[in-house]
Design a protein around this motif. Structure first.
Motif, PDB file in Angstrom:
ATOM      1  N   THR A 149      44.684  41.363  43.795  1.00 54.08           N
ATOM      2  CA  THR A 149      44.682  40.810  42.572  1.00 54.08           C
ATOM      3  C   THR A 149      43.444  39.562  42.355  1.00 54.08           C
ATOM      4  O   THR A 149      42.996  39.811  41.663  1.00 54.08           O
ATOM      5  N   ILE A 150      43.435  38.805  43.603  1.00 49.02           N
ATOM      6  CA  ILE A 150      42.269  38.039  43.682  1.00 49.02           C
ATOM      7  C   ILE A 150      40.687  38.733  43.473  1.00 49.02           C
ATOM      8  O   ILE A 150      39.919  38.197  42.658  1.00 49.02           O
ATOM      9  N   GLU A 151      40.919  39.527  44.212  1.00 48.03           N
ATOM     10  CA  GLU A 151      39.509  40.588  44.163  1.00 48.03           C
ATOM     11  C   GLU A 151      39.221  41.184  42.728  1.00 48.03           C
ATOM     12  O   GLU A 151      38.296  41.094  42.052  1.00 48.03           O
ATOM     13  N   GLY A 152      40.421  41.559  42.223  1.00 43.80           N
ATOM     14  CA  GLY A 152      40.444  42.377  40.923  1.00 43.80           C
ATOM     15  C   GLY A 152      39.911  41.289  39.776  1.00 43.80           C
ATOM     16  O   GLY A 152      39.107  41.705  39.001  1.00 43.80           O
ATOM     17  N   LEU A 153      40.553  40.289  39.691  1.00 45.63           N
ATOM     18  CA  LEU A 153      40.319  39.122  38.687  1.00 45.63           C
ATOM     19  C   LEU A 153      38.704  38.865  38.542  1.00 45.63           C
ATOM     20  O   LEU A 153      38.252  38.456  37.739  1.00 45.63           O
ATOM     21  N   ALA A 154      38.135  39.009  40.040  1.00 42.99           N
ATOM     22  CA  ALA A 154      36.931  38.170  40.192  1.00 42.99           C
ATOM     23  C   ALA A 154      35.645  39.302  39.763  1.00 42.99           C
ATOM     24  O   ALA A 154      34.686  38.825  39.576  1.00 42.99           O
ATOM     25  N   SER A 155      36.231  40.831  39.736  1.00 45.19           N
ATOM     26  CA  SER A 155      35.288  41.667  39.865  1.00 45.19           C
ATOM     27  C   SER A 155      35.477  42.817  39.055  1.00 45.19           C
ATOM     28  O   SER A 155      34.319  43.218  38.462  1.00 45.19           O
ATOM     29  N   TYR A 156      36.601  42.913  38.252  1.00 45.40           N
ATOM     30  CA  TYR A 156      36.939  44.128  37.276  1.00 45.40           C
ATOM     31  C   TYR A 156      36.401  43.746  36.056  1.00 45.40           C
ATOM     32  O   TYR A 156      36.281  42.693  35.444  1.00 45.40           O
ATOM     33  N   GLU A 157      35.706  44.671  35.527  1.00 49.29           N
ATOM     34  CA  GLU A 157      34.778  44.704  34.382  1.00 49.29           C
ATOM     35  C   GLU A 157      35.429  45.198  33.079  1.00 49.29           C
ATOM     36  O   GLU A 157      35.995  46.447  33.059  1.00 49.29           O
ATOM     37  N   ILE A 158      35.680  44.626  31.912  1.00 49.12           N
ATOM     38  CA  ILE A 158      36.296  45.224  30.891  1.00 49.12           C
ATOM     39  C   ILE A 158      35.626  44.491  29.570  1.00 49.12           C
ATOM     40  O   ILE A 158      35.545  43.272  29.599  1.00 49.12           O
ATOM     41  N   GLU A 159      35.323  45.336  28.533  1.00 46.10           N
ATOM     42  CA  GLU A 159      34.909  44.818  27.595  1.00 46.10           C
ATOM     43  C   GLU A 159      35.509  44.506  26.376  1.00 46.10           C
ATOM     44  O   GLU A 159      36.473  45.064  26.180  1.00 46.10           O
ATOM     45  N   GLY A 160      35.179  43.496  25.640  1.00 40.52           N
ATOM     46  CA  GLY A 160      36.007  42.997  24.260  1.00 40.52           C
ATOM     47  C   GLY A 160      36.712  42.067  24.389  1.00 40.52           C
ATOM     48  O   GLY A 160      37.595  41.866  25.395  1.00 40.52           O
ATOM     49  N   PHE A 161      36.876  41.243  23.233  1.00 46.20           N
ATOM     50  CA  PHE A 161      37.920  40.194  23.019  1.00 46.20           C
ATOM     51  C   PHE A 161      38.066  39.156  24.070  1.00 46.20           C
ATOM     52  O   PHE A 161      39.005  38.299  23.943  1.00 46.20           O
ATOM     53  N   GLU A 165      36.294  37.321  30.572  1.00 46.69           N
ATOM     54  CA  GLU A 165      36.462  35.945  30.676  1.00 46.69           C
ATOM     55  C   GLU A 165      37.674  35.316  31.018  1.00 46.69           C
ATOM     56  O   GLU A 165      37.792  34.479  32.039  1.00 46.69           O
ATOM     57  N   ALA A 166      38.719  35.780  30.555  1.00 42.53           N
ATOM     58  CA  ALA A 166      40.273  35.032  30.580  1.00 42.53           C
ATOM     59  C   ALA A 166      40.404  35.632  32.196  1.00 42.53           C
ATOM     60  O   ALA A 166      41.196  34.555  32.888  1.00 42.53           O
ATOM     61  N   MET A 167      40.302  36.786  32.612  1.00 40.31           N
ATOM     62  CA  MET A 167      40.386  37.072  33.712  1.00 40.31           C
ATOM     63  C   MET A 167      39.917  36.185  34.887  1.00 40.31           C
ATOM     64  O   MET A 167      40.486  35.918  35.827  1.00 40.31           O
ATOM     65  N   ARG A 168      38.701  35.906  34.602  1.00 39.62           N
ATOM     66  CA  ARG A 168      37.876  34.933  35.687  1.00 39.62           C
ATOM     67  C   ARG A 168      38.316  33.674  35.745  1.00 39.62           C
ATOM     68  O   ARG A 168      38.276  33.079  36.658  1.00 39.62           O
ATOM     69  N   ARG A 169      38.848  33.301  34.730  1.00 43.49           N
ATOM     70  CA  ARG A 169      39.571  32.002  34.632  1.00 43.49           C
ATOM     71  C   ARG A 169      41.063  31.659  35.249  1.00 43.49           C
ATOM     72  O   ARG A 169      41.266  30.682  35.665  1.00 43.49           O
ATOM     73  N   VAL A 170      41.657  32.734  35.740  1.00 47.24           N
ATOM     74  CA  VAL A 170      42.818  32.574  36.137  1.00 47.24           C
ATOM     75  C   VAL A 170      42.582  32.134  37.767  1.00 47.24           C
ATOM     76  O   VAL A 170      41.823  32.908  38.554  1.00 47.24           O
ATOM     77  N   ASP A 171      43.247  31.174  38.108  1.00 50.96           N
ATOM     78  CA  ASP A 171      43.242  30.634  39.615  1.00 50.96           C
ATOM     79  C   ASP A 171      44.459  31.504  40.659  1.00 50.96           C
ATOM     80  O   ASP A 171      45.503  30.771  40.517  1.00 50.96           O
ATOM     81  N   ALA A 172      44.032  32.526  40.822  1.00 53.46           N
ATOM     82  CA  ALA A 172      44.936  33.367  41.804  1.00 53.46           C
ATOM     83  C   ALA A 172      44.955  33.019  43.089  1.00 53.46           C
ATOM     84  O   ALA A 172      43.995  32.569  43.915  1.00 53.46           O
ATOM     85  N   ARG A 173      46.147  32.998  43.689  1.00 52.34           N
ATOM     86  CA  ARG A 173      46.274  32.406  45.063  1.00 52.34           C
ATOM     87  C   ARG A 173      47.574  33.249  45.895  1.00 52.34           C
ATOM     88  O   ARG A 173      48.413  33.695  45.061  1.00 52.34           O
ATOM     89  N   HIS A 174      47.207  33.293  47.213  1.00 50.50           N
ATOM     90  CA  HIS A 174      48.423  33.929  47.861  1.00 50.50           C
ATOM     91  C   HIS A 174      49.333  32.675  48.315  1.00 50.50           C
ATOM     92  O   HIS A 174      48.927  31.863  48.717  1.00 50.50           O
ATOM     93  N   GLY A 175      50.692  32.935  47.876  1.00 44.68           N
ATOM     94  CA  GLY A 175      51.569  31.716  48.291  1.00 44.68           C
ATOM     95  C   GLY A 175      53.133  32.095  47.733  1.00 44.68           C
ATOM     96  O   GLY A 175      53.073  32.941  46.747  1.00 44.68           O
TER      97      GLY A 175
END
Length: 271
Positions: A149-161, A165-175
């Motif tokens: 999930t951490i990798e996907g939020l940082a690298s997955y590309e999706i167009e529109g809406f 950008e919202a995905m990139r702003r999620v601060d995802a952590r293992h815990g």
């Protein structure tokens, strides 16, 4: 190095493409080191043969396209995907609303702590609503799921809406939220959110099967919900299958249903 064992004893190795590729092999070895798993060269083997010969159930495959977990015996593959996030954001933009957002009472600038991050679909929707001035932090207890999930939020590309950008702003952590919540200050997030695994599957999609296989299924203890009420300044929101019993939680102040949906959101007041 021993094969990685998670809470459900799913064993796996890390591998790359059949065709030798030094760059992909290096990335796969980095994944193996990160997860404490064993890297093996794919060679000409099918993934089913590789798993059989290596004595494991699954293979984390690092390819030029994506990183995914393949479980040959189930015929399933898990890889990061934002799922319904784009559809839900479009619905919000068009005035259709979103029951989770309603339950949270979300607005720009709010802060959300997602205690059961999973594939981060809910966190992405929340991040879109709270915007650049808000904050969404998510914890995923399972190390493999967290890493994907951490990798996907940082690298997955999706167009529109503005979903990417919202995905990139999620601060995802293992815990593990059971361990994290007691360390947080009182009223340090507006909303604390839980989406525990349902006793029965609500979503029938094939994408959920491997997620259920590798995710953590222990019930969330009452003490954790109480800690969440301490950490939240506005509400604790819990997603559940309609009518499902969740032991240990106080009576909700409100219950928000998703129209014809089989899920609902319990809203607990902070303390």
């Amino acid at each position: 190095m021993p094969d990685h064992h998670d809470a459900n004893a799913l064993t796996y190795v890390v591998t790359a493409a059949r065709r030798p590729d030094p760059e992909l092999d290096a990335r796969a070895q980095q994944w193996a080191e990160r997860l404490g798993a064993r890297f093996v060269e794919r060679g000409e083997r099918s993934l089913a043969k590789l798993c059989a010969e290596e004595g494991v159930e699954a293979a984390l495959t690092v390819t030029a396209l994506r990183v995914g977990l393949v479980i040959p015996a189930d015929g399933t593959e898990y890889f990061f995907h934002p799922s319904m996030a784009r559809t839900r954001v479009r619905n919000i933009r068009e005035g259709g609303g979103d029951p989770m957002v309603t339950a949270m009472g979300l607005a720009p600038g709010d802060s959300v702590l997602d205690c059961t991050l999973g594939r981060a679909t809910d966190a992405t929707v929340a991040a879109w609503v709270v915007g650049e001035t808000g904050r969404v932090v998510g914890y995923e207890a399972h190390p493999l799921l967290a890493a994907l999930t951490i990798e996907g939020l940082a690298s997955y590309e999706i167009e529109g809406f503005g979903v990417q950008e919202a995905m990139r702003r999620v601060d995802a952590r293992h815990g593990d939220c059971r361990e994290v919540l007691p360390t947080l200050e009182a009223r340090s997030f507006d909303v604390v959110y839980f989406d525990p695994f349902f006793g029965q599957m609500v979503e029938r999609s094939d994408a959920m099967r491997p997620l259920r296989r590798i995710g953590l299924h222990e019930p969330i203890p009452a003490a954790t919900y109480e800690e969440a009420r301490r950490v939240a300044s506005r509400a604790v929101v819990i997603k559940r299958r309609r009518g499902e019993e969740l032991p240990g939680i106080p009576p909700p102040a409100d219950i928000i249903s998703g129209g014809g949906s089989r899920i609902e959101y319990l809203v607990l007041e902070p303390r």
